[in-house]
Design a protein around this motif. Structure first.
Motif, PDB file in Angstrom:
ATOM      1  N   ASN A 179       0.830  -1.200   0.000  1.00 56.12           N
ATOM      2  CA  ASN A 179       0.000   0.000   0.000  1.00 56.12           C
ATOM      3  C   ASN A 179       0.868   1.256   0.000  1.00 56.12           C
ATOM      4  O   ASN A 179       0.552   2.249  -0.669  1.00 56.12           O
ATOM      5  CB  ASN A 179      -0.928  -0.001   1.216  1.00 56.12           C
ATOM      6  N   GLU A 180       1.961   1.219   0.744  1.00 53.97           N
ATOM      7  CA  GLU A 180       2.874   2.366   0.790  1.00 53.97           C
ATOM      8  C   GLU A 180       3.408   2.694  -0.604  1.00 53.97           C
ATOM      9  O   GLU A 180       3.522   3.861  -0.985  1.00 53.97           O
ATOM     10  CB  GLU A 180       4.050   2.061   1.731  1.00 53.97           C
ATOM     11  N   ARG A 181       3.715   1.671  -1.373  1.00 55.06           N
ATOM     12  CA  ARG A 181       4.302   1.887  -2.699  1.00 55.06           C
ATOM     13  C   ARG A 181       3.251   2.224  -3.753  1.00 55.06           C
ATOM     14  O   ARG A 181       3.558   2.870  -4.756  1.00 55.06           O
ATOM     15  CB  ARG A 181       5.090   0.641  -3.110  1.00 55.06           C
ATOM     16  N   LEU A 182       2.024   1.798  -3.529  1.00 59.52           N
ATOM     17  CA  LEU A 182       0.973   2.006  -4.525  1.00 59.52           C
ATOM     18  C   LEU A 182       0.217   3.322  -4.346  1.00 59.52           C
ATOM     19  O   LEU A 182      -0.365   3.844  -5.297  1.00 59.52           O
ATOM     20  CB  LEU A 182      -0.027   0.842  -4.466  1.00 59.52           C
ATOM     21  N   THR A 183       0.217   3.859  -3.132  1.00 61.70           N
ATOM     22  CA  THR A 183      -0.536   5.084  -2.862  1.00 61.70           C
ATOM     23  C   THR A 183       0.166   6.293  -3.484  1.00 61.70           C
ATOM     24  O   THR A 183       1.386   6.418  -3.427  1.00 61.70           O
ATOM     25  CB  THR A 183      -0.712   5.287  -1.347  1.00 61.70           C
ATOM     26  N   ARG A 184      -0.633   7.185  -4.075  1.00 60.03           N
ATOM     27  CA  ARG A 184      -0.105   8.387  -4.724  1.00 60.03           C
ATOM     28  C   ARG A 184      -0.871   9.624  -4.252  1.00 60.03           C
ATOM     29  O   ARG A 184      -2.072   9.566  -4.009  1.00 60.03           O
ATOM     30  CB  ARG A 184      -0.236   8.278  -6.249  1.00 60.03           C
ATOM     31  N   ARG A 185      -0.137  10.738  -4.156  1.00 60.73           N
ATOM     32  CA  ARG A 185      -0.731  12.034  -3.836  1.00 60.73           C
ATOM     33  C   ARG A 185      -0.372  13.030  -4.939  1.00 60.73           C
ATOM     34  O   ARG A 185       0.652  12.881  -5.609  1.00 60.73           O
ATOM     35  CB  ARG A 185      -0.233  12.556  -2.489  1.00 60.73           C
ATOM     36  N   ASP A 186      -1.216  14.059  -5.097  1.00 61.19           N
ATOM     37  CA  ASP A 186      -0.909  15.087  -6.090  1.00 61.19           C
ATOM     38  C   ASP A 186      -0.053  16.184  -5.469  1.00 61.19           C
ATOM     39  O   ASP A 186       0.388  16.070  -4.312  1.00 61.19           O
ATOM     40  CB  ASP A 186      -2.195  15.656  -6.704  1.00 61.19           C
ATOM     41  N   GLU A 187       0.173  17.273  -6.223  1.00 53.45           N
ATOM     42  CA  GLU A 187       1.044  18.346  -5.752  1.00 53.45           C
ATOM     43  C   GLU A 187       0.527  19.009  -4.482  1.00 53.45           C
ATOM     44  O   GLU A 187       1.302  19.546  -3.678  1.00 53.45           O
ATOM     45  CB  GLU A 187       1.204  19.415  -6.845  1.00 53.45           C
ATOM     46  N   GLN A 188      -0.781  18.995  -4.298  1.00 52.65           N
ATOM     47  CA  GLN A 188      -1.378  19.595  -3.101  1.00 52.65           C
ATOM     48  C   GLN A 188      -1.434  18.620  -1.918  1.00 52.65           C
ATOM     49  O   GLN A 188      -1.954  18.959  -0.856  1.00 52.65           O
ATOM     50  CB  GLN A 188      -2.798  20.090  -3.405  1.00 52.65           C
ATOM     51  N   GLY A 189      -0.908  17.426  -2.108  1.00 51.26           N
ATOM     52  CA  GLY A 189      -0.901  16.445  -1.032  1.00 51.26           C
ATOM     53  C   GLY A 189      -2.171  15.631  -0.923  1.00 51.26           C
ATOM     54  O   GLY A 189      -2.339  14.846   0.013  1.00 51.26           O
ATOM     55  N   ARG A 190      -3.077  15.794  -1.880  1.00 54.41           N
ATOM     56  CA  ARG A 190      -4.322  15.040  -1.853  1.00 54.41           C
ATOM     57  C   ARG A 190      -4.108  13.632  -2.413  1.00 54.41           C
ATOM     58  O   ARG A 190      -3.399  13.458  -3.403  1.00 54.41           O
ATOM     59  CB  ARG A 190      -5.395  15.760  -2.670  1.00 54.41           C
ATOM     60  N   ILE A 191      -4.738  12.662  -1.791  1.00 48.37           N
ATOM     61  CA  ILE A 191      -4.629  11.280  -2.269  1.00 48.37           C
ATOM     62  C   ILE A 191      -5.365  11.146  -3.598  1.00 48.37           C
ATOM     63  O   ILE A 191      -6.525  11.549  -3.722  1.00 48.37           O
ATOM     64  CB  ILE A 191      -5.216  10.296  -1.245  1.00 48.37           C
ATOM     65  N   VAL A 192      -4.695  10.586  -4.587  1.00 52.78           N
ATOM     66  CA  VAL A 192      -5.324  10.362  -5.891  1.00 52.78           C
ATOM     67  C   VAL A 192      -5.394   8.868  -6.225  1.00 52.78           C
ATOM     68  O   VAL A 192      -6.077   8.472  -7.171  1.00 52.78           O
ATOM     69  CB  VAL A 192      -4.577  11.116  -7.010  1.00 52.78           C
ATOM     70  N   ARG A 193      -4.678   8.068  -5.459  1.00 51.19           N
ATOM     71  CA  ARG A 193      -4.743   6.620  -5.637  1.00 51.19           C
ATOM     72  C   ARG A 193      -4.304   5.957  -4.344  1.00 51.19           C
ATOM     73  O   ARG A 193      -3.418   6.454  -3.654  1.00 51.19           O
ATOM     74  CB  ARG A 193      -3.826   6.164  -6.775  1.00 51.19           C
TER      75      ARG A 193
END
Length: 444
Positions: A179-193
């Motif tokens: 999960n740590e490797r798969l989770t992504r955030r955008d430039e504003q720090g919002r979770i996108v995946r």
């Protein structure tokens, strides 16, 4: 003053709001063809679908004519109860709600005598499903279909994260690390995946974890619940720890953008791993047929077995049925291996046979996904954890998890609160059941 129990009285609480169905329970005219006309009421959804086994039974013999009536999901339970009160139920019904809920209200005929007389092989059914058919030591229904669960994982997202797409997680520690490797955030720090969300989907992950740890939520007598043991606490501890790493507000904002159909988190490629049921490939085929995914065993804790959940659609003979012998012959046919396999082939939606020999047949076991789902049935638990307080149990367990996730209570406090509420509901249900049994004894 002594209270008098009647069949109508038994069903008053359940059937009173649905008196408008009584007109439909009128007896049909006697058949002129000299054959037995068997009335079968089956639940239907968006479409009125006649089960294959209802048609094939009519072709397999010429003594019994099956008259199938599809009834909308919202009306089915009420209509059955009203018909029983009226003294004119169908001969066979199919249902999915807990069998004890019906048996404790004298709605069903026990099937033990038929099973013993015909030496009916009950070992052909998955054990977790067969256990659901029992109440007070008697069998009241026969399982016909079920569903199984597995871990769905997105191979493309695995590959992009540098993970081996052919090596799904085996343990919950693996899930946490991936999960740590798969989770992504955008430039504003919002979770996108996200790689995984423990409270997203149609099965509560922490319940699977609790079963893996050995939790027993109801004692052997069926009268006392126990939620706040170490196994259930350990499961909620895992969920609590997850949300310490991923703030609940961030995850909630992300989940707010998920929906249904092509917007479902897994189908849309926004959640990489989910525990989903055996019918979910139908949704993938409908909304994202090019999705590159795999299905694996549900992860487990190190040293513990996996766990799944599998409820049952079942067939039963209502109390007061006019043709119980014909109904039993129909049930035996419908739950046989060949009828179950043909039903699976004929239906548009994926169905999972309760007959394990049908499930193990190559005609059903035709892909890797189904192999996993069949394997997971060996680790299945019944969703009827506290049958006499079924709805209250799931409401309270969901509430306990939510309070932990939002930091309102610790796992042990949340579980103890749920335990008190469910125990109270169970006590009321058992008191009424004892009253029913006493009144029945007085009348015999």
């Amino acid at each position: 003053m002594k209270r008098t129990l009647t069949f109508a009285g038994l069903f008053l609480a359940l059937a009173a709001p649905v008196a408008f169905f009584v007109w439909d329970a009128m007896s049909p005219a006697a058949p002129a063809d000299g054959k037995i006309h068997l009335r079968y009421w089956t639940i239907t959804g968006m479409k009125d679908v006649i089960p294959y086994y209802a048609e094939s039974f009519g072709k397999a013999q010429d003594r019994i004519v099956v008259e199938t009536t599809p009834i909308p999901w919202q009306e089915h339970e009420k209509k059955i109860l009203t018909a029983i009160v009226s003294g004119n139920p169908a001969d066979v019904i199919n249902q999915v709600t807990p069998v004890p809920k019906w048996a404790s209200r004298m709605a069903l005929q026990p099937l033990d005598a038929y099973i013993a007389r015909d030496r009916f092989d009950t070992t052909v059914f998955f054990p977790s499903l067969w256990d659901e058919m029992r109440w007070h030591g008697h069998i009241y229904a026969i399982p016909v279909y079920s569903g199984s669960y597995g871990l769905f994982f997105n191979k493309r997202l695995f590959r992009e994260a540098g993970l081996d797409p052919e090596r799904p997680p085996e343990t919950w520690d693996d899930v946490r690390a991936m999960n740590e490797r798969l989770t992504r955030r955008d430039e504003q720090g919002r979770i996108v995946r996200m790689g995984f969300i423990p409270n997203y989907g149609n099965v509560q992950t922490f319940m699977l974890m609790a079963w893996q740890k050995g939790a027993r939520f109801l004692d052997e007598s069926g009268t006392r619940v126990n939620f706040a043991d170490s196994a259930a606490q350990a499961a909620l501890d895992w969920v609590e720890d997850f949300y310490k790493r991923y703030p609940v507000d961030d995850v909630a904002a992300f989940m707010g953008g998920l929906g249904f159909a092509d917007q479902h988190g897994f189908i849309a490629g926004k959640v990489a791993m989910m525990v989903l049921d055996s019918s979910f490939p139908d949704q993938i085929k409908a909304y994202r047929p090019d999705l590159e995914y795999g299905v694996a065993m549900v992860p487990h804790f190190e040293g513990s077995p996996s766990a799944s959940v599998a409820g049952s659609w079942w067939l039963a003979i209502p109390r007061g049925a006019k043709e119980p012998e014909a109904a039993w012959e129909f049930i035996k046919h419908a739950t046989g291996k060949e009828a179950q396999l043909r039903e699976v082939e004929m239906q548009e939606e994926s169905m999972f046979p309760a007959n394990r020999w049908a499930a193990a047949d190559p005609r059903f076991m035709r892909n890797q996904e189904r192999e996993v789902f069949v394997q997971m049935m060996d680790f299945a638990h019944s969703p009827s954890v506290v049958p006499m307080a079924h709805d209250v149990f799931w409401r309270e367990m969901f509430g306990a998890q939510e309070r932990v996730i939002h930091g309102l209570q610790t796992p042990v406090v949340a579980l103890r609160q749920a335990e008190r509420v469910v125990q109270s509901s169970l006590d009321e249900a058992l008191a009424y059941d004892r009253y029913v049994q006493r009144e029945l004894a007085d009348k015999q």
